[in-house]
Structures are given as structure tokens and as C-alpha cells.
Design a protein around this motif. Structure first.
Motif, PDB file in Angstrom:
ATOM      1  N   GLN A 183     -46.620  47.770  43.306  1.00 51.52           N
ATOM      2  CA  GLN A 183     -45.705  48.820  42.880  1.00 51.52           C
ATOM      3  C   GLN A 183     -45.883  49.127  41.391  1.00 51.52           C
ATOM      4  O   GLN A 183     -44.933  49.317  40.650  1.00 51.52           O
ATOM      5  CB  GLN A 183     -44.258  48.422  43.211  1.00 51.52           C
ATOM      6  N   GLY A 184     -47.148  49.164  40.973  1.00 48.27           N
ATOM      7  CA  GLY A 184     -47.484  49.528  39.612  1.00 48.27           C
ATOM      8  C   GLY A 184     -47.353  48.427  38.589  1.00 48.27           C
ATOM      9  O   GLY A 184     -47.654  48.642  37.409  1.00 48.27           O
ATOM     10  N   LYS A 185     -46.931  47.243  38.992  1.00 53.53           N
ATOM     11  CA  LYS A 185     -46.748  46.136  38.052  1.00 53.53           C
ATOM     12  C   LYS A 185     -47.872  45.117  38.211  1.00 53.53           C
ATOM     13  O   LYS A 185     -48.157  44.676  39.312  1.00 53.53           O
ATOM     14  CB  LYS A 185     -45.399  45.457  38.285  1.00 53.53           C
ATOM     15  N   PRO A 186     -48.530  44.733  37.106  1.00 49.60           N
ATOM     16  CA  PRO A 186     -49.586  43.724  37.199  1.00 49.60           C
ATOM     17  C   PRO A 186     -49.027  42.375  37.616  1.00 49.60           C
ATOM     18  O   PRO A 186     -47.879  42.047  37.329  1.00 49.60           O
ATOM     19  CB  PRO A 186     -50.158  43.671  35.778  1.00 49.60           C
ATOM     20  N   ILE A 187     -49.847  41.600  38.312  1.00 44.74           N
ATOM     21  CA  ILE A 187     -49.416  40.305  38.824  1.00 44.74           C
ATOM     22  C   ILE A 187     -50.276  39.221  38.176  1.00 44.74           C
ATOM     23  O   ILE A 187     -51.501  39.252  38.261  1.00 44.74           O
ATOM     24  CB  ILE A 187     -49.557  40.240  40.355  1.00 44.74           C
ATOM     25  N   GLU A 188     -49.620  38.283  37.552  1.00 48.77           N
ATOM     26  CA  GLU A 188     -50.306  37.190  36.846  1.00 48.77           C
ATOM     27  C   GLU A 188     -50.524  36.014  37.798  1.00 48.77           C
ATOM     28  O   GLU A 188     -49.616  35.619  38.520  1.00 48.77           O
ATOM     29  CB  GLU A 188     -49.457  36.724  35.665  1.00 48.77           C
ATOM     30  N   THR A 189     -51.731  35.477  37.821  1.00 52.75           N
ATOM     31  CA  THR A 189     -52.022  34.359  38.713  1.00 52.75           C
ATOM     32  C   THR A 189     -52.955  33.348  38.068  1.00 52.75           C
ATOM     33  O   THR A 189     -53.619  33.635  37.061  1.00 52.75           O
ATOM     34  CB  THR A 189     -52.699  34.834  40.010  1.00 52.75           C
ATOM     35  N   THR A 190     -53.027  32.182  38.671  1.00 54.87           N
ATOM     36  CA  THR A 190     -53.993  31.149  38.305  1.00 54.87           C
ATOM     37  C   THR A 190     -54.669  30.664  39.577  1.00 54.87           C
ATOM     38  O   THR A 190     -54.003  30.425  40.586  1.00 54.87           O
ATOM     39  CB  THR A 190     -53.314  29.961  37.611  1.00 54.87           C
ATOM     40  N   VAL A 191     -55.993  30.530  39.540  1.00 61.50           N
ATOM     41  CA  VAL A 191     -56.756  30.113  40.708  1.00 61.50           C
ATOM     42  C   VAL A 191     -57.397  28.762  40.448  1.00 61.50           C
ATOM     43  O   VAL A 191     -57.993  28.538  39.399  1.00 61.50           O
ATOM     44  CB  VAL A 191     -57.853  31.143  41.054  1.00 61.50           C
ATOM     45  N   GLU A 192     -57.273  27.867  41.424  1.00 64.14           N
ATOM     46  CA  GLU A 192     -57.926  26.556  41.374  1.00 64.14           C
ATOM     47  C   GLU A 192     -58.857  26.439  42.572  1.00 64.14           C
ATOM     48  O   GLU A 192     -58.513  26.876  43.676  1.00 64.14           O
ATOM     49  CB  GLU A 192     -56.888  25.433  41.436  1.00 64.14           C
ATOM     50  N   THR A 193     -60.033  25.849  42.373  1.00 64.03           N
ATOM     51  CA  THR A 193     -60.955  25.614  43.479  1.00 64.03           C
ATOM     52  C   THR A 193     -61.195  24.115  43.636  1.00 64.03           C
ATOM     53  O   THR A 193     -61.093  23.352  42.671  1.00 64.03           O
ATOM     54  CB  THR A 193     -62.303  26.314  43.247  1.00 64.03           C
ATOM     55  N   ALA A 194     -61.511  23.724  44.863  1.00 66.75           N
ATOM     56  CA  ALA A 194     -61.787  22.317  45.156  1.00 66.75           C
ATOM     57  C   ALA A 194     -62.597  22.243  46.443  1.00 66.75           C
ATOM     58  O   ALA A 194     -62.565  23.171  47.259  1.00 66.75           O
ATOM     59  CB  ALA A 194     -60.486  21.526  45.305  1.00 66.75           C
ATOM     60  N   GLU A 195     -63.311  21.152  46.616  1.00 63.58           N
ATOM     61  CA  GLU A 195     -64.064  20.958  47.853  1.00 63.58           C
ATOM     62  C   GLU A 195     -63.095  20.484  48.936  1.00 63.58           C
ATOM     63  O   GLU A 195     -62.444  19.452  48.792  1.00 63.58           O
ATOM     64  CB  GLU A 195     -65.158  19.921  47.652  1.00 63.58           C
ATOM     65  N   PRO A 196     -62.972  21.233  50.030  1.00 65.78           N
ATOM     66  CA  PRO A 196     -62.010  20.852  51.058  1.00 65.78           C
ATOM     67  C   PRO A 196     -62.474  19.648  51.864  1.00 65.78           C
ATOM     68  O   PRO A 196     -63.672  19.357  51.951  1.00 65.78           O
ATOM     69  CB  PRO A 196     -61.929  22.096  51.940  1.00 65.78           C
ATOM     70  N   SER A 197     -61.532  18.935  52.453  1.00 63.57           N
ATOM     71  CA  SER A 197     -61.835  17.758  53.283  1.00 63.57           C
ATOM     72  C   SER A 197     -62.070  18.213  54.713  1.00 63.57           C
ATOM     73  O   SER A 197     -61.220  18.053  55.594  1.00 63.57           O
ATOM     74  CB  SER A 197     -60.682  16.758  53.217  1.00 63.57           C
ATOM     75  N   LEU A 198     -63.241  18.809  54.954  1.00 62.19           N
ATOM     76  CA  LEU A 198     -63.625  19.267  56.279  1.00 62.19           C
ATOM     77  C   LEU A 198     -64.846  18.489  56.741  1.00 62.19           C
ATOM     78  O   LEU A 198     -65.647  18.026  55.913  1.00 62.19           O
ATOM     79  CB  LEU A 198     -63.954  20.757  56.259  1.00 62.19           C
ATOM     80  N   THR A 199     -65.002  18.346  58.029  1.00 64.42           N
ATOM     81  CA  THR A 199     -66.191  17.696  58.583  1.00 64.42           C
ATOM     82  C   THR A 199     -66.979  18.703  59.415  1.00 64.42           C
ATOM     83  O   THR A 199     -66.412  19.645  59.967  1.00 64.42           O
ATOM     84  CB  THR A 199     -65.804  16.500  59.467  1.00 64.42           C
ATOM     85  N   GLY A 200     -68.301  18.508  59.479  1.00 61.86           N
ATOM     86  CA  GLY A 200     -69.135  19.356  60.310  1.00 61.86           C
ATOM     87  C   GLY A 200     -69.541  20.660  59.681  1.00 61.86           C
ATOM     88  O   GLY A 200     -70.101  21.525  60.358  1.00 61.86           O
ATOM     89  N   THR A 201     -69.291  20.836  58.384  1.00 63.11           N
ATOM     90  CA  THR A 201     -69.672  22.076  57.713  1.00 63.11           C
ATOM     91  C   THR A 201     -70.979  21.894  56.962  1.00 63.11           C
ATOM     92  O   THR A 201     -71.334  20.783  56.541  1.00 63.11           O
ATOM     93  CB  THR A 201     -68.594  22.524  56.710  1.00 63.11           C
ATOM     94  N   ASP A 202     -71.715  22.989  56.793  1.00 64.79           N
ATOM     95  CA  ASP A 202     -72.903  22.976  55.946  1.00 64.79           C
ATOM     96  C   ASP A 202     -72.547  23.258  54.493  1.00 64.79           C
ATOM     97  O   ASP A 202     -73.235  22.809  53.580  1.00 64.79           O
ATOM     98  CB  ASP A 202     -73.916  24.005  56.451  1.00 64.79           C
ATOM     99  N   GLU A 203     -71.478  23.985  54.265  1.00 64.37           N
ATOM    100  CA  GLU A 203     -70.912  24.178  52.926  1.00 64.37           C
ATOM    101  C   GLU A 203     -69.502  24.722  53.090  1.00 64.37           C
ATOM    102  O   GLU A 203     -69.181  25.378  54.085  1.00 64.37           O
ATOM    103  CB  GLU A 203     -71.767  25.120  52.070  1.00 64.37           C
ATOM    104  N   ALA A 204     -68.656  24.421  52.119  1.00 70.23           N
ATOM    105  CA  ALA A 204     -67.260  24.844  52.215  1.00 70.23           C
ATOM    106  C   ALA A 204     -66.649  24.960  50.824  1.00 70.23           C
ATOM    107  O   ALA A 204     -67.020  24.230  49.910  1.00 70.23           O
ATOM    108  CB  ALA A 204     -66.453  23.861  53.056  1.00 70.23           C
ATOM    109  N   ILE A 205     -65.708  25.889  50.696  1.00 69.29           N
ATOM    110  CA  ILE A 205     -64.974  26.110  49.457  1.00 69.29           C
ATOM    111  C   ILE A 205     -63.485  26.091  49.774  1.00 69.29           C
ATOM    112  O   ILE A 205     -63.050  26.699  50.758  1.00 69.29           O
ATOM    113  CB  ILE A 205     -65.308  27.487  48.836  1.00 69.29           C
ATOM    114  N   GLY A 206     -62.719  25.403  48.952  1.00 72.88           N
ATOM    115  CA  GLY A 206     -61.269  25.450  49.064  1.00 72.88           C
ATOM    116  C   GLY A 206     -60.674  26.021  47.799  1.00 72.88           C
ATOM    117  O   GLY A 206     -61.220  25.821  46.709  1.00 72.88           O
TER     118      GLY A 206
END
Length: 243
Positions: A169-192
Motif C-alpha cells: 500500500q505504498g509503504k516500504p517494508i523493512e526486513t532482515t534475511v538469514e540463510t542456513a543449510e537445512p537439516s534435510l536428507t536425500g538432497t543434492d543441494e539445499a538452501i534454508g
């Protein structure tokens, strides 16, 4: 710029989406007119899908799933496929009225995979309780699937923190993003990843995973802070087990 007046509860969900800070060009928005939000279904526990052999990640080619096979996976995990005609419309139904200046920063949501020439067969939908969205691309090519993951990784780096990308609604939204390797099995690559922020004094969090199995990629995002920390990894693992 599109402006939509929505209830406070819906606005809180919208504001959770904001991976702000990426400087991009253009005036792309999620959804346009989009699809009307269907009435939420009663929440149901997520049930495990029967695993199938994973596609090989050692060669250029990988086993590709048909649309019918992917649709069956969504239904077993209690997600609703074929509700929306585009990923934009699906996202707009959950986060109505969101405006974004660089649509490529929505790659971690799987937005745009359905219109990509390299994504192969793409199926997407919300969970039965509409607290999560999922997009699965079965490319048939390990390199193409890897590129989709890299697009998500790049977006999380470029569109990390700030208030220059997303608005409500025309107002900017302030955010912070964090990344981490997720605890998944059977993946060739993953991002959390996790988005944290506050809007109008209300705190929100958004949790997402992008995971590749051979030539298949799933992007899953949960907005509900009461369940996303638990349910996003659980549901992502169920998709991975079924691919």
C-alpha cells in the motif's frame, strides 16, 4: 503500482513475504489481478508421501516426472495443485496487494518457474491450511535444476536486507534475511532461509527451503509463525522423499 485494501490479518501475512533490499529494474508485480483467494480449508496434519528413487545427480540427464506424478505427490502431502493458473496468481492469493520492483528476487518462492523454458514440468499449490506454498519443477536436466537453485541462492544474497524492493500500500517494508543449510536428507543441494521484520509494531517471520534432487527442485515457503519453523522442513523433506 497496485494498491489493495485488505483485512489486518491478511496484511500481516503479506508483510511476511518481504525479502527487501534488492535493487532491481522494472515495475513487475506479483499476481496482477490474480486469482481470488479460495476459502481456507480446515487444517489437517501433514502425512508422509511414499518415497521413490531419487534422480541421479552425476550426469547431465535426470529422470523427469510427469505432471500427473507431481500432482499425486502434492495430493499425498496435502497440498492443492491446479488451483491457480500461474505462480504469480498463487502468491497473490496468499499475499494480496504486494508490490515488488524486481520479480527475480522471488526466485526462492519458485515464482516464474512455470513460465521458464528450462524448468520442465512445473506443479504448484498451497497447503490445505494455506499456511505454505510449494512449487516443484521436474526439469529432466541436472544442470537446469542446479540453475534454479542458484537463482534462489543469488536472490537471497542480492535481496537480503533493507526496504527498497517490496512495498505494501505504498509503504516500504523493512526486513532482515538469514540463510542456513537445512537439516534435510536425500538432497543434492539445499538452501534454508528466514525473513524477520516488523510492520506496524507487529513482528513476523517467513521460513523457506529450496532443495534439489537430481533434476527436480522444490521451493517451499511458510508464513505462519506458529508452524513454519516445524512444518516447512517437514513438508520439504516429504517432497524430497517423493522425488
Amino acid at each position: 503500482m497496485r494498491t489493495t485494501t485488505i483485512p489486518v490479518a491478511a496484511a500481516a501475512a503479506v508483510l511476511a513475504l518481504t525479502l527487501a533490499g534488492c535493487s532491481g529494474g522494472g515495475d513487475d508485480t506479483t499476481g496482477g489481478a490474480g486469482a481470488r483467494t479460495p476459502a481456507p480449508a480446515p487444517s489437517a496434519p501433514v502425512t508422509s508421501a511414499a518415497p521413490t528413487p531419487s534422480a541421479s545427480s552425476t550426469g547431465g540427464r535426470a529422470s523427469a516426472h510427469t505432471e500427473a506424478e507431481l500432482t499425486g505427490v502434492f495430493q499425498r502431502i496435502q497440498f492443492r495443485p491446479a488451483e491457480f493458473t500461474t505462480t504469480d496468481a498463487m502468491l497473490d492469493s496468499v499475499y494480496p496487494g504486494l508490490t515488488v520492483s524486481d520479480a527475480s528476487c522471488l526466485a526462492p518462492f519458485g515464482v516464474g518457474w512455470d513460465t521458464s523454458d528450462d524448468a520442465g514440468t512445473v506443479v504448484f499449490g498451497t497447503s490445505n491450511d494455506r499456511s505454505m506454498t510449494a512449487v516443484v519443477a521436474s526439469t529432466g536436466e541436472t544442470a537446469a535444476a542446479t540453475d534454479l537453485v542458484e537463482d534462489a541462492r543469488s536472490a537471497l544474497t542480492r535481496c537480503a536486507d533493507g526496504s527498497a524492493l517490496f512495498s505494501m500500500q505504498g509503504k516500504p517494508i523493512e526486513t532482515t534475511v538469514e540463510t542456513a543449510e537445512p537439516s534435510l536428507t536425500g538432497t543434492d543441494e539445499a538452501i534454508g532461509w528466514r525473513v524477520r521484520g516488523t510492520v506496524g509494531g507487529n513482528a513476523f517471520t517467513l521460513v523457506g527451503h529450496t532443495a534439489r534432487v537430481g533434476g527436480d527442485v522444490v521451493a517451499l515457503v511458510g508464513w505462519d509463525p506458529t508452524s513454519n519453523t516445524t512444518n516447512v522442513p517437514l513438508a520439504t523433506q516429504m517432497f524430497v522423499d517423493a522425488l
